[in-house]
Design an enzyme around this catalytic site. Structure first.
Site, PDB file in Angstrom:
ATOM      1  CG  HIS A 216      67.642   3.603  46.451  1.00 19.55           C
ATOM      2  ND1 HIS A 216      67.425   4.579  47.413  1.00 19.55           N
ATOM      3  CD2 HIS A 216      66.470   3.509  45.773  1.00 19.55           C
ATOM      4  CE1 HIS A 216      66.192   5.038  47.315  1.00 19.55           C
ATOM      5  NE2 HIS A 216      65.588   4.411  46.319  1.00 19.55           N
ATOM      6  CG  HIS A 218      62.330   0.845  44.949  1.00 15.90           C
ATOM      7  ND1 HIS A 218      61.288   1.535  45.524  1.00 15.90           N
ATOM      8  CD2 HIS A 218      63.326   1.746  44.811  1.00 15.90           C
ATOM      9  CE1 HIS A 218      61.630   2.799  45.699  1.00 15.90           C
ATOM     10  NE2 HIS A 218      62.877   2.965  45.274  1.00 15.90           N
ATOM     11  CB  CYS A 249      59.611   6.544  41.920  1.00 13.72           C
ATOM     12  SG  CYS A 249      59.750   8.022  40.918  1.00 13.72           S
ATOM     13  CG  ASN A 258      62.735   2.644  49.179  1.00 14.99           C
ATOM     14  OD1 ASN A 258      61.758   3.375  49.226  1.00 14.99           O
ATOM     15  ND2 ASN A 258      63.821   2.955  48.532  1.00 14.99           N
TER      16      ASN A 258
HETATM   17  P1  HMG Z   1      59.114  21.915  36.143  1.00 16.71           P
HETATM   18  O1  HMG Z   1      57.632  22.036  35.942  1.00 16.71           O
HETATM   19  O2  HMG Z   1      59.933  21.438  35.022  1.00 16.71           O
HETATM   20  O3  HMG Z   1      59.710  23.316  36.632  1.00 16.71           O
HETATM   21  O4  HMG Z   1      59.321  21.012  37.435  1.00 16.71           O
HETATM   22  P2  HMG Z   1      59.746  24.710  35.897  1.00 16.71           P
HETATM   23  O5  HMG Z   1      61.077  25.272  36.189  1.00 16.71           O
HETATM   24  O6  HMG Z   1      59.287  24.602  34.468  1.00 16.71           O
HETATM   25  O7  HMG Z   1      58.639  25.570  36.703  1.00 16.71           O
HETATM   26  C1  HMG Z   1      57.242  25.312  36.594  1.00 16.71           C
HETATM   27  C2  HMG Z   1      56.562  25.693  37.903  1.00 16.71           C
HETATM   28  O8  HMG Z   1      57.024  24.845  38.932  1.00 16.71           O
HETATM   29  C3  HMG Z   1      56.889  27.135  38.342  1.00 16.71           C
HETATM   30  O9  HMG Z   1      55.737  27.607  39.065  1.00 16.71           O
HETATM   31  C4  HMG Z   1      58.018  26.933  39.316  1.00 16.71           C
HETATM   32  O10 HMG Z   1      58.118  27.978  40.262  1.00 16.71           O
HETATM   33  C5  HMG Z   1      57.597  25.625  39.996  1.00 16.71           C
HETATM   34  P3  HMG Z   1      54.685  28.612  38.380  1.00 16.71           P
HETATM   35  O11 HMG Z   1      55.516  29.793  37.974  1.00 16.71           O
HETATM   36  O12 HMG Z   1      54.117  27.861  37.195  1.00 16.71           O
HETATM   37  O13 HMG Z   1      53.711  28.862  39.481  1.00 16.71           O
HETATM   38  N1  HMG Z   1      58.758  24.889  40.518  1.00 16.71           N
HETATM   39  C6  HMG Z   1      58.846  24.434  41.778  1.00 16.71           C
HETATM   40  N2  HMG Z   1      57.986  24.487  42.831  1.00 16.71           N
HETATM   41  C7  HMG Z   1      58.409  23.897  43.989  1.00 16.71           C
HETATM   42  N3  HMG Z   1      59.595  23.282  44.134  1.00 16.71           N
HETATM   43  C8  HMG Z   1      60.462  23.220  43.111  1.00 16.71           C
HETATM   44  C9  HMG Z   1      60.098  23.802  41.867  1.00 16.71           C
HETATM   45  N4  HMG Z   1      60.712  23.907  40.668  1.00 16.71           N
HETATM   46  C10 HMG Z   1      59.889  24.563  39.869  1.00 16.71           C
HETATM   47  N5  HMG Z   1      61.637  22.599  43.283  1.00 16.71           N
HETATM   48  C11 HMG Z   1      60.415  19.611  39.034  1.00 16.71           C
HETATM   49  C12 HMG Z   1      60.555  20.407  37.722  1.00 16.71           C
HETATM   50  C13 HMG Z   1      61.637  18.742  39.164  1.00 16.71           C
HETATM   51  C14 HMG Z   1      60.339  20.592  40.189  1.00 16.71           C
HETATM   52  C15 HMG Z   1      59.115  18.778  38.979  1.00 16.71           C
HETATM   53  O14 HMG Z   1      59.118  17.988  37.807  1.00 16.71           O
HETATM   54  C16 HMG Z   1      58.909  17.903  40.177  1.00 16.71           C
HETATM   55  O15 HMG Z   1      58.658  18.396  41.279  1.00 16.71           O
HETATM   56  N6  HMG Z   1      58.957  16.557  40.013  1.00 16.71           N
HETATM   57  C17 HMG Z   1      58.813  15.600  41.083  1.00 16.71           C
HETATM   58  C18 HMG Z   1      60.137  14.920  41.270  1.00 16.71           C
HETATM   59  C19 HMG Z   1      60.079  13.905  42.402  1.00 16.71           C
HETATM   60  O16 HMG Z   1      59.989  14.263  43.553  1.00 16.71           O
HETATM   61  N7  HMG Z   1      60.149  12.576  42.043  1.00 16.71           N
HETATM   62  C20 HMG Z   1      60.223  11.539  43.013  1.00 16.71           C
HETATM   63  C21 HMG Z   1      61.586  11.468  43.674  1.00 16.71           C
HETATM   64  S1  HMG Z   1      62.842  10.645  42.673  1.00 16.71           S
HETATM   65  C22 HMG Z   1      62.777   8.990  43.218  1.00 16.71           C
HETATM   66  O17 HMG Z   1      61.885   8.633  43.925  1.00 16.71           O
HETATM   67  C23 HMG Z   1      63.900   8.040  42.841  1.00 16.71           C
HETATM   68  C24 HMG Z   1      64.887   7.790  43.984  1.00 16.71           C
HETATM   69  O18 HMG Z   1      64.230   7.294  45.139  1.00 16.71           O
HETATM   70  C25 HMG Z   1      65.959   6.771  43.552  1.00 16.71           C
HETATM   71  C26 HMG Z   1      65.391   5.500  42.906  1.00 16.71           C
HETATM   72  O19 HMG Z   1      64.595   4.776  43.541  1.00 16.71           O
HETATM   73  O20 HMG Z   1      65.759   5.280  41.752  1.00 16.71           O
HETATM   74  C27 HMG Z   1      65.611   9.087  44.368  1.00 16.71           C
HETATM   75 MG    MG Z   2      63.669   5.133  45.409  1.00 17.47          MG
END
Ligand code: HMG
Ligand code: MG
Length: 310
Positions: A216, A218, A249, A258
């Site tokens: 993967h 970028h 990201c 990517n």
């Molecule tokens: P958090 O704040 O640590 O979660 O988020 P929490 O458990 O402390 O909960 C806080 C609030 O978030 C609560 O709501 C939960 O219900 C809500 P409140 O009670 O305050 O109203 N919550 C959620 N809502 C919707 N969906 C959920 C969820 N979980 C908790 N799943 C979390 C942790 C991971 C959800 C957050 O940090 C997040 O959404 N981060 C974004 C992550 C992301 O999408 N990153 C980009 C993708 S990774 C990438 O691109 C790399 C990759 O391509 C590979 C590479 O290139 O290396 C894969």
């Molecule tokens: Mg990626």
């Protein structure tokens, strides 16, 4: 003079299209539900049958993915996706519950080799994320949902710099023990070079078969195609890419898209390696989403193809 380079190429490669998720997640212009659906439908029609479609994450963190439930609803009711693997990125049990309610059949879980990146990305250390992944995968397994694994920052971290091969090995073993069907090795910030890629693959090949991995890359520093060629030479045949080279990201400073699926198409097909891609249809899919985003693609091949037809 003996020259072994590029002598043992595979007849075909496998491409996992991540444009609708990794590609769109960092785009500021919000794409409508119907445009996202059409994008995925067009990619499928272009011969891409493993597509990462969406993610069940916090909408305030990744606004582009806020309609993931509605999107999956449309996708699962469209018969043209029968036989296509539509993957949803899931970070924790809350995301898994949403994915289950939506009726997904394929998820991807994600962690990294850097605690700092992981904290910024998902608010969890590597070990905390592995505990979450274990919970998520138990539910996935009991619902016959297949799980792909991601490891980010394999080749370098925006916060910690070089990351550890031992940590990569540990995390990869843990994901394998938990039952992922493959691991995608992320060059999250496009910092890898071909020599390093060769070394990482050589290291992993001591413990794993290479078909357990997808690469993967970028293309932040324009090295993705070189790194893919190095991977291919090492025996890798699965690659992630994003239509038009969209993506990045939000938690990796400076990370751009990517590698473009179009660049992979040209790299492979010009060397006689089958990709399954219909480039004419892919160019239509990409051009349409680019027009909605009001931006250009960084893919040199796509530009050449659109202006010259080849
Ligand atoms: P958090 O704040 O640590 O979660 O988020 P929490 O458990 O402390 O909960 C806080 C609030 O978030 C609560 O709501 C939960 O219900 C809500 P409140 O009670 O305050 O109203 N919550 C959620 N809502 C919707 N969906 C959920 C969820 N979980 C908790 N799943 C979390 C942790 C991971 C959800 C957050 O940090 C997040 O959404 N981060 C974004 C992550 C992301 O999408 N990153 C980009 C993708 S990774 C990438 O691109 C790399 C990759 O391509 C590979 C590479 O290139 O290396 C894969
Ligand atoms: Mg990626």
């Amino acid at each position: 003079m003996s020259n072994k380079i590029l002598k043992n190429l595979p007849p075909k490669v496998r491409i996992v299209e991540v444009g609708p998720r990794d590609g769109l997640q960092n785009e500021k212009t919000i794409i409508s539900l119907v445009d996202k659906f059409n994008f995925i439908k067009n990619l499928n029609a272009a011969g891409l049958h493993e597509i990462e479609a969406n993610s069940f994450v916090r909408a305030d963190k990744i606004p582009q993915m806020k309609d993931s439930v509605e999107l999956y609803e449309l996708l699962k009711n469209d018969p043209s996706f029968s036989g296509t693997r539509l993957i949803s990125l899931v970070p924790n049990m809350k995301g898994m519950e949403a994915a289950l309610n939506a009726g997904v059949q394929d998820i991807a879980v994600f962690t990294s080799t850097s605690n700092t990146f992981n904290q910024k990305n998902i608010n969890a250390t590597i070990d905390e994320s592995l505990v979450r992944i274990e919970e998520v995968m138990k539910v996935a397994a009991s619902n016959k949902i297949r799980t792909r694994g991601y490891i980010s920052t394999v080749f370098g971290c925006p916060y910690e710099g070089k990351t550890s091969l031992q940590e990569l090995n540990r995390v990869a073993h843990k994901l394998q023990d938990l039952g992922v069907y493959e691991i995608s090795l992320g060059d999250t910030i496009g910092i890898a070079n071909p020599k390093q890629v060769t070394e990482v693959i050589e290291y992993l090949s001591k413990d794993f078969t290479l078909d357990f991995f997808s690469m993967h890359f970028h293309d932040t520093r324009g090295m993705a195609v070189a790194n893919i060629l190095a991977s291919l030479e090492m025996g890798m045949t699965s690659f992630d890419s994003s239509a038009g080279g969209l993506g990045g990201c939000p938690y990796a400073i400076g990370a751009s898209g990517n590698v473009a699926t179009e660049d992979l198409y040209f790299l492979f097909s010009s060397m006689g390696i089958e990709t399954g891609i219909d480039i004419k249809k892919l160019a239509v899919a990409t051009s349409l989403i680019l027009s909605k985003l009001n931006r250009e693609s960084p893919s040199k091949y796509l530009k050449a193809y659109l202006s010259s037809g080849h």
